[in-house]
Write an enzyme that holds these catalytic residues in place. Structure first.
Site, PDB file in Angstrom:
ATOM      1  N   ASP A 143      -5.636  -0.254  -2.251  1.00 44.19           N
ATOM      2  CA  ASP A 143      -6.467  -1.079  -3.353  1.00 44.19           C
ATOM      3  C   ASP A 143      -7.823  -1.626  -2.452  1.00 44.19           C
ATOM      4  O   ASP A 143      -8.173  -1.425  -1.414  1.00 44.19           O
ATOM      5  CB  ASP A 143      -5.490  -2.417  -3.496  1.00 44.19           C
ATOM      6  CG  ASP A 143      -5.564  -3.269  -2.009  1.00 44.19           C
ATOM      7  OD1 ASP A 143      -5.352  -2.929  -1.239  1.00 44.19           O
ATOM      8  OD2 ASP A 143      -5.832  -4.293  -2.315  1.00 44.19           O
ATOM      9  N   GLY A 147       0.840  -1.200  -0.168  1.00 48.59           N
ATOM     10  CA  GLY A 147      -0.110   0.068   0.133  1.00 48.59           C
ATOM     11  C   GLY A 147       0.542   1.228  -0.052  1.00 48.59           C
ATOM     12  O   GLY A 147       0.231   2.443  -0.711  1.00 48.59           O
ATOM     13  N   ARG A 186      -5.008   0.746  -7.435  1.00 51.36           N
ATOM     14  CA  ARG A 186      -3.749   1.440  -6.425  1.00 51.36           C
ATOM     15  C   ARG A 186      -3.100   2.319  -7.464  1.00 51.36           C
ATOM     16  O   ARG A 186      -2.314   3.531  -6.918  1.00 51.36           O
ATOM     17  CB  ARG A 186      -2.550   0.297  -6.364  1.00 51.36           C
ATOM     18  CG  ARG A 186      -2.849  -0.773  -5.420  1.00 51.36           C
ATOM     19  CD  ARG A 186      -1.802  -1.779  -5.092  1.00 51.36           C
ATOM     20  NE  ARG A 186      -2.037  -3.036  -4.498  1.00 51.36           N
ATOM     21  CZ  ARG A 186      -1.920  -3.048  -3.169  1.00 51.36           C
ATOM     22  NH1 ARG A 186      -1.994  -2.133  -2.393  1.00 51.36           N
ATOM     23  NH2 ARG A 186      -2.227  -4.263  -2.617  1.00 51.36           N
ATOM     24  N   PHE A 246     -14.121   3.226   3.351  1.00 52.35           N
ATOM     25  CA  PHE A 246     -13.006   2.451   2.687  1.00 52.35           C
ATOM     26  C   PHE A 246     -12.416   3.262   1.628  1.00 52.35           C
ATOM     27  O   PHE A 246     -13.147   3.430   0.737  1.00 52.35           O
ATOM     28  CB  PHE A 246     -13.613   1.126   2.565  1.00 52.35           C
ATOM     29  CG  PHE A 246     -12.338   0.088   1.981  1.00 52.35           C
ATOM     30  CD1 PHE A 246     -11.780  -0.727   2.875  1.00 52.35           C
ATOM     31  CD2 PHE A 246     -12.158  -0.113   0.498  1.00 52.35           C
ATOM     32  CE1 PHE A 246     -10.579  -1.335   2.488  1.00 52.35           C
ATOM     33  CE2 PHE A 246     -11.038  -0.845   0.194  1.00 52.35           C
ATOM     34  CZ  PHE A 246     -10.174  -1.516   1.152  1.00 52.35           C
ATOM     35  N   ASP A 273      -5.370   2.120  10.650  1.00 53.87           N
ATOM     36  CA  ASP A 273      -6.682   1.813  10.557  1.00 53.87           C
ATOM     37  C   ASP A 273      -7.147   1.527  12.049  1.00 53.87           C
ATOM     38  O   ASP A 273      -7.204   2.218  13.029  1.00 53.87           O
ATOM     39  CB  ASP A 273      -7.105   0.913   9.600  1.00 53.87           C
ATOM     40  CG  ASP A 273      -8.472   0.458   9.437  1.00 53.87           C
ATOM     41  OD1 ASP A 273      -9.430   1.199   9.724  1.00 53.87           O
ATOM     42  OD2 ASP A 273      -8.761  -0.599   8.833  1.00 53.87           O
ATOM     43  N   ASP A 275       0.774   3.779   4.529  1.00 50.52           N
ATOM     44  CA  ASP A 275      -0.327   4.271   3.900  1.00 50.52           C
ATOM     45  C   ASP A 275      -1.423   4.829   4.637  1.00 50.52           C
ATOM     46  O   ASP A 275      -1.943   5.737   4.651  1.00 50.52           O
ATOM     47  CB  ASP A 275      -0.796   3.254   2.745  1.00 50.52           C
ATOM     48  CG  ASP A 275      -1.245   1.817   3.165  1.00 50.52           C
ATOM     49  OD1 ASP A 275      -1.002   1.598   4.554  1.00 50.52           O
ATOM     50  OD2 ASP A 275      -1.802   1.026   2.591  1.00 50.52           O
TER      51      ASP A 275
HETATM   52  P1  IMP Z   1      -4.330  -1.885  10.430  1.00 50.26           P
HETATM   53  O1  IMP Z   1      -5.901  -1.959  10.715  1.00 50.26           O
HETATM   54  O2  IMP Z   1      -4.388  -0.339  10.951  1.00 50.26           O
HETATM   55  O3  IMP Z   1      -3.577  -2.930  11.020  1.00 50.26           O
HETATM   56  O4  IMP Z   1      -4.265  -1.589   8.753  1.00 50.26           O
HETATM   57  C1  IMP Z   1      -3.643  -2.578   8.183  1.00 50.26           C
HETATM   58  C2  IMP Z   1      -3.564  -2.284   6.684  1.00 50.26           C
HETATM   59  O5  IMP Z   1      -5.241  -2.334   6.315  1.00 50.26           O
HETATM   60  C3  IMP Z   1      -3.215  -0.976   6.030  1.00 50.26           C
HETATM   61  O6  IMP Z   1      -1.671  -0.805   5.815  1.00 50.26           O
HETATM   62  C4  IMP Z   1      -4.291  -1.083   4.730  1.00 50.26           C
HETATM   63  O7  IMP Z   1      -3.253  -1.826   3.657  1.00 50.26           O
HETATM   64  C5  IMP Z   1      -5.370  -1.712   5.052  1.00 50.26           C
HETATM   65  N1  IMP Z   1      -6.202  -0.887   5.177  1.00 50.26           N
HETATM   66  C6  IMP Z   1      -6.948  -0.176   5.999  1.00 50.26           C
HETATM   67  N2  IMP Z   1      -7.893   0.466   5.710  1.00 50.26           N
HETATM   68  C7  IMP Z   1      -7.821   0.655   4.378  1.00 50.26           C
HETATM   69  C8  IMP Z   1      -8.747   1.127   3.565  1.00 50.26           C
HETATM   70  O8  IMP Z   1      -9.687   2.142   3.836  1.00 50.26           O
HETATM   71  N3  IMP Z   1      -8.375   1.076   2.113  1.00 50.26           N
HETATM   72  C9  IMP Z   1      -7.222   0.053   1.517  1.00 50.26           C
HETATM   73  N4  IMP Z   1      -6.795  -0.580   2.581  1.00 50.26           N
HETATM   74  C10 IMP Z   1      -7.052  -0.180   3.828  1.00 50.26           C
END
Ligand code: IMP
Length: 183
Positions: free
Chosen positions: A167, A52, A173, A160, A111, A108
């Protein structure tokens, strides 16, 4: 189907542009200046988390002026239920020892925060001189662990999003902007 129709079909998933390419570039310029000020001429190692962050990495490395090396790693998270940390798997690791480096993780989006929470723990154990995190996007309303990036360019609502490296099922992307995904 004509080329134009195929492109229209692809673009159906783009619900609304949230952050334009120009806004991203302006924020990256400012972030580069902030990184320059933090490190004050000291060399850094930028570590991008694939896939990402690959577009963001390409731009942020050109916005900093301190001596800079780059590295890449790939991580996958395996979480079930309420488990909040400890199950990130490094599927492609850095090609060097990071002890002695000022490391800046380039991500990137934050979340739930779980991926970066785990990756910072893993990299801290490798004894870098310092470790900071720069993220393009932050979705604080989704947080499941207490994680805060040192530099965050944009805070977004619980949408999202796609584009600029992010992606949906490996697509979108290549969009130069960040958009809300919707079908
Ligand atoms: P985490 O939940 O903070 O561990 O996020 C892990 C990964 O989920 C991020 O690095 C992104 O690759 C993916 N991700 C989280 N939210 C989104 C979104 O809204 N769009 C696309 N990928 C996402």
């Amino acid at each position: 189907m004509k080329v134009e129709e195929k492109i229209k079909e692809y673009e159906k998933g783009i619900k609304k542009v949230l952050i334009t390419a120009e806004e991203i570039q302006a924020a990256i310029k400012k972030a580069g200046e902030r990184i320059d000020a933090i490190y004050d001429g000291r060399p850094i190692l930028l570590v991008s988390i694939l896939k990402g962050a690959f577009v963001f990495m390409a731009d942020i490395c050109r916005a900093v002026h301190v001596p800079c090396e780059i590295g890449f790693m790939c991580a996958k998270s395996y979480y079930e239920g309420t488990q909040s940390s400890g199950v990130v798997k490094i599927t492609m690791d850095l090609d060097r020892d990071i002890s002695g480096y000022h490391v800046v993780i380039v991500e990137d989006i934050v979340d739930t925060g779980r991926t970066l929470n785990d990756i910072t723990k893993i990299l801290k154990d490798r004894n870098p001189v310092s470790l900071r995190v720069v993220t393009l996007l932050d979705k604080p309303s989704r947080r499941l662990v207490d994680f805060k990036a040192d530099v965050s360019l944009f805070t977004i609502p619980d949408y999202f999003v796609i584009g600029y490296g992010l992606d949906c099922a490996e697509k979108y992307r290549n969009l130069p902007y960040i958009a809300e995904f919707g079908e």
